[in-house]
Structures are given as C-alpha cells and as structure tokens.
Motif scaffolding. Structure first.
Motif, PDB file in Angstrom:
ATOM      1  N   THR A 106       3.629  21.448   7.784  1.00 46.34           N
ATOM      2  CA  THR A 106       2.741  21.234   8.931  1.00 46.34           C
ATOM      3  C   THR A 106       1.466  20.536   8.480  1.00 46.34           C
ATOM      4  O   THR A 106       1.097  20.572   7.301  1.00 46.34           O
ATOM      5  N   ALA A 118      -3.360  17.138   4.689  1.00 38.87           N
ATOM      6  CA  ALA A 118      -2.639  16.116   3.926  1.00 38.87           C
ATOM      7  C   ALA A 118      -3.342  15.822   2.607  1.00 38.87           C
ATOM      8  O   ALA A 118      -2.694  15.686   1.551  1.00 38.87           O
ATOM      9  N   SER A 125      -7.311  21.343   9.830  1.00 38.69           N
ATOM     10  CA  SER A 125      -6.099  20.541  10.000  1.00 38.69           C
ATOM     11  C   SER A 125      -6.283  19.108   9.526  1.00 38.69           C
ATOM     12  O   SER A 125      -5.332  18.480   9.043  1.00 38.69           O
ATOM     13  N   SER A 126      -7.492  18.597   9.628  1.00 35.85           N
ATOM     14  CA  SER A 126      -7.738  17.187   9.300  1.00 35.85           C
ATOM     15  C   SER A 126      -7.635  16.893   7.806  1.00 35.85           C
ATOM     16  O   SER A 126      -7.504  15.729   7.411  1.00 35.85           O
ATOM     17  N   ILE A 165       0.933  17.379   8.358  1.00 33.71           N
ATOM     18  CA  ILE A 165       1.182  16.049   7.787  1.00 33.71           C
ATOM     19  C   ILE A 165       2.088  15.282   8.740  1.00 33.71           C
ATOM     20  O   ILE A 165       2.875  15.885   9.477  1.00 33.71           O
ATOM     21  N   ASP A 166       1.969  13.957   8.731  1.00 30.34           N
ATOM     22  CA  ASP A 166       2.852  13.151   9.573  1.00 30.34           C
ATOM     23  C   ASP A 166       3.117  11.815   8.882  1.00 30.34           C
ATOM     24  O   ASP A 166       2.715  11.609   7.728  1.00 30.34           O
ATOM     25  N   PHE A 167       3.776  10.907   9.560  1.00 31.48           N
ATOM     26  CA  PHE A 167       4.169   9.638   8.934  1.00 31.48           C
ATOM     27  C   PHE A 167       2.977   8.778   8.524  1.00 31.48           C
ATOM     28  O   PHE A 167       3.089   7.946   7.626  1.00 31.48           O
ATOM     29  N   ASN A 168       1.843   8.998   9.153  1.00 27.49           N
ATOM     30  CA  ASN A 168       0.658   8.242   8.755  1.00 27.49           C
ATOM     31  C   ASN A 168       0.203   8.607   7.340  1.00 27.49           C
ATOM     32  O   ASN A 168      -0.524   7.842   6.699  1.00 27.49           O
ATOM     33  N   ASP A 169       0.609   9.786   6.863  1.00 24.75           N
ATOM     34  CA  ASP A 169       0.216  10.241   5.529  1.00 24.75           C
ATOM     35  C   ASP A 169       1.243   9.863   4.466  1.00 24.75           C
ATOM     36  O   ASP A 169       1.072  10.200   3.287  1.00 24.75           O
ATOM     37  N   TYR A 170       2.304   9.162   4.860  1.00 25.87           N
ATOM     38  CA  TYR A 170       3.416   8.935   3.934  1.00 25.87           C
ATOM     39  C   TYR A 170       2.980   8.179   2.683  1.00 25.87           C
ATOM     40  O   TYR A 170       3.288   8.593   1.555  1.00 25.87           O
TER      41      TYR A 170
END
Length: 332
Positions: free
Chosen positions: A316, A303, A299-300, A318-323
């Motif tokens: 799945t 992204a 999972s880490s 990924i989140d806003f930190n990866d934008y």
C-alpha cells in the motif's frame, strides 16, 4: 429440482492428519519455545484442531518453508491495520487459486440451491487465547448481536437479507450451524470469502462482558465504558468486537497473526497466533512468519521510505508513478 454442492476439505485433512500429528513434537516454532517451556502454552497437538487444514505446498509448486522472521511494512494511518485481515486471509469459506470456494476455518460446508447452508466446524479448534471455538460463537453473534436492535439497529447486513428478510438460524450441535433462506442467496458465500468478510461469528466467551444482557455488574460496565470513552454499552461492544480493523489487542481471533498493540500508536506489532488451524504437509504449523511490524507514516512518503529500505514488503502507499524510483532503489 434440488441440486447439492458439498465441499469436503475436512476429509482431506483426515487422511494425513495422523502423520502430521506424529511429526509435531519436532516442529514447534522457536518463537513459542519460552512459553512452551514455562507451561503457559500447550504443545501443538493440543493447540490445533483434531483435523487441521492441511496446506500442501508441493501440490502448488512450492517448497515447504521454515519458521521465523519479521516483516516490516508501512501504513498510512492507524486505520490501515485492517490490511492484516486481508494479508492473513483466514475465512470461514475462502477462494482457492482457481476462484473456487473451499473450507478454511470451517471443516466443511454444504449448500442446497444457495438456500440452505450448513457449516461444520473443526473439532478442537481454538481462538487465539486458547478458548474453544464452537457453534455457540455463531449463536451468540446471531441472537445477541444481529437480532439485538441496539447493536444492529438496521436489521442486519444487506447480504443477510437480499430479499428483505433475515434467514432462519439453527445450531444443530456444538460443531454445526445452519442458515436457511426462503429464496436463494447466491452472494452469501462470496461475502464470507471477500476482502471485507461478512461477520457472522464472534468470541462469545470474551464479548459477553461488554453485553448488557450478560454483564450483571453495572459499575464494571460503566468503568469499561469510561475507560474506552464511549457513552453507551452498545458502542463499547461494537468497539471491542471489531474484527476487520483489529484495534483491540485483547479480542481473540482466528487469524494467523494477532495484534498486540493498543491504540494510539505509531507502530503496531502482530505476533503469530499459536492456535492457528493450518499446517503444511511436513507438520509445521502455519504461518511461517513470526511477526509483522506495521509502522505508521504519512501516505505521501511511503514510497520514499520503501525505497530507502524501511519496508520488507509494501503493498500500500505505492503506485505506478513510483515504479522508476523503486526500481532504481531495488538493489539498495
């Protein structure tokens, strides 16, 4: 006062189904041509329900699509193949874009005061293995799964007994079933339409072999239990019947794509269900996409892999930190 809500999705299909059926000879997916030529798969007119669900894309501001294509995506573990149940979103009753209930797998459903629910199936609907999907599949799940204290020791899902008691189940005919509560159960339809749908039906023709009541060959049962590393027949049935996390590639499904890969694996391949019940307004059987490939990764680093181009669609891991990183990798 009795109020009624009726949803006649089946009648919409009735008006244009003949046009769709006439067009079907020319719109078979290339993905299925080999099986069709070999005679191991019937033509589309014999695969889909008499009145399929018609998805009119132009009414939604979209253009009809074309067959073909594979989508690669990355999952954080084998358990995450459950997301395919969400992506496909095939439900007995589902939500439309206005969050109104509409029949999907069902041809029609009728509610009286959220107390009596009558479900009508599509004539000619089939499981992914080509076997008929009928009211007997609901009856089996009700009588031999939910009411079996070995398979359902807790007495059934709470959504089925919001007031403490289970509803009365009736199989009215081969295409009609009814659930009746003494008091309203307004959460019944939402739980059927949700991301983790309430299960009230299963492929009886396949699952009976794992049920003590229907499997006369005890030696065969023991052999299947040993092969699947379980000690009780009920654990075998539960494992082989799990539909939300479709780990059993032999389990017939009503979803648009079916798993073809047994556990354990680092890659899962989901192929199109040739008996899926939806078509577009041009007569093309849905889904358009032929295949999903799910690659298992930590999972880490999902992204990072998505940014490196190893995923065509990533919902799945990924989140806003990866934008910022993903936006910079967009062209690449």
């Amino acid at each position: 006062m009795v109020t009624r809500r009726t949803f006649l999705g089946g009648l919409v299909g009735a008006a244009i189904a003949p046009t769709v059926l006439r067009a079907q000879q020319a719109v078979e997916p290339e993905f299925l041509k080999e099986r069709l030529a070999a005679g191991s798969l019937p033509p589309m007119a014999e695969r889909i329900p008499t009145r399929p669900r018609i998805v009119n894309l132009k009414e939604m501001g979209l253009e009809p699509g074309a067959y073909g294509g594979t989508v690669r995506t990355i999952i954080g573990g084998q358990r995450d193949i459950r997301f395919m149940t969400i992506y496909g979103y095939a439900r007995l009753v589902g939500y439309d874009k206005h969050l109104q209930f509409q029949p999907d797998i069902l041809a029609d459903f009728h509610s009286e005061d959220d107390t009596v629910f009558t479900f009508t199936l599509r004539d000619g609907h089939k499981w992914s293995d080509g076997e008929p999907f009928t009211a007997d599949d609901f009856r089996y799940w009700w009588e031999d799964v939910i009411l079996n204290d070995k398979l359902t020791p807790g007495g059934g899902a709470l959504e089925l007994r919001p007031h403490g008691a289970l509803p009365r189940f009736e199989m009215l005919d081969p295409l009609t079933v009814r659930y009746t509560w003494e008091k309203p159960n307004p959460m019944f339809l939402p739980t059927l339409a949700g991301p983790i749908p309430l299960v009230i039906v299963g492929p009886a023709h396949y699952l009976k072999q794992f049920h003590k009541k229907f499997q006369p060959d005890q030696a065969k049962m023991e052999q299947m239990m040993q092969a699947n590393r379980v000690k009780k027949w009920q654990d075998l049935h539960i494992k082989m019947a799990r539909s939300y996390r479709p780990e059993n590639p032999n389990l017939p499904t009503l979803d648009p794509w079916r798993n073809t890969t047994p556990l354990p694996s680092e890659q899962f391949v989901f192929d199109r269900n040739p008996f899926f019940h939806r078509v577009d307004e041009t007569g093309r059987q849905l889904p358009y996409l032929d295949r999903f490939i799910l690659n298992v990764s930590s999972s880490s680093i999902i992204a990072a892999k998505a940014g490196a181009g190893e995923a065509d669609l990533q919902a799945t891991g990924i989140d806003f930190n990866d934008y910022t990183f993903l936006k910079e990798a967009e062209k690449r």
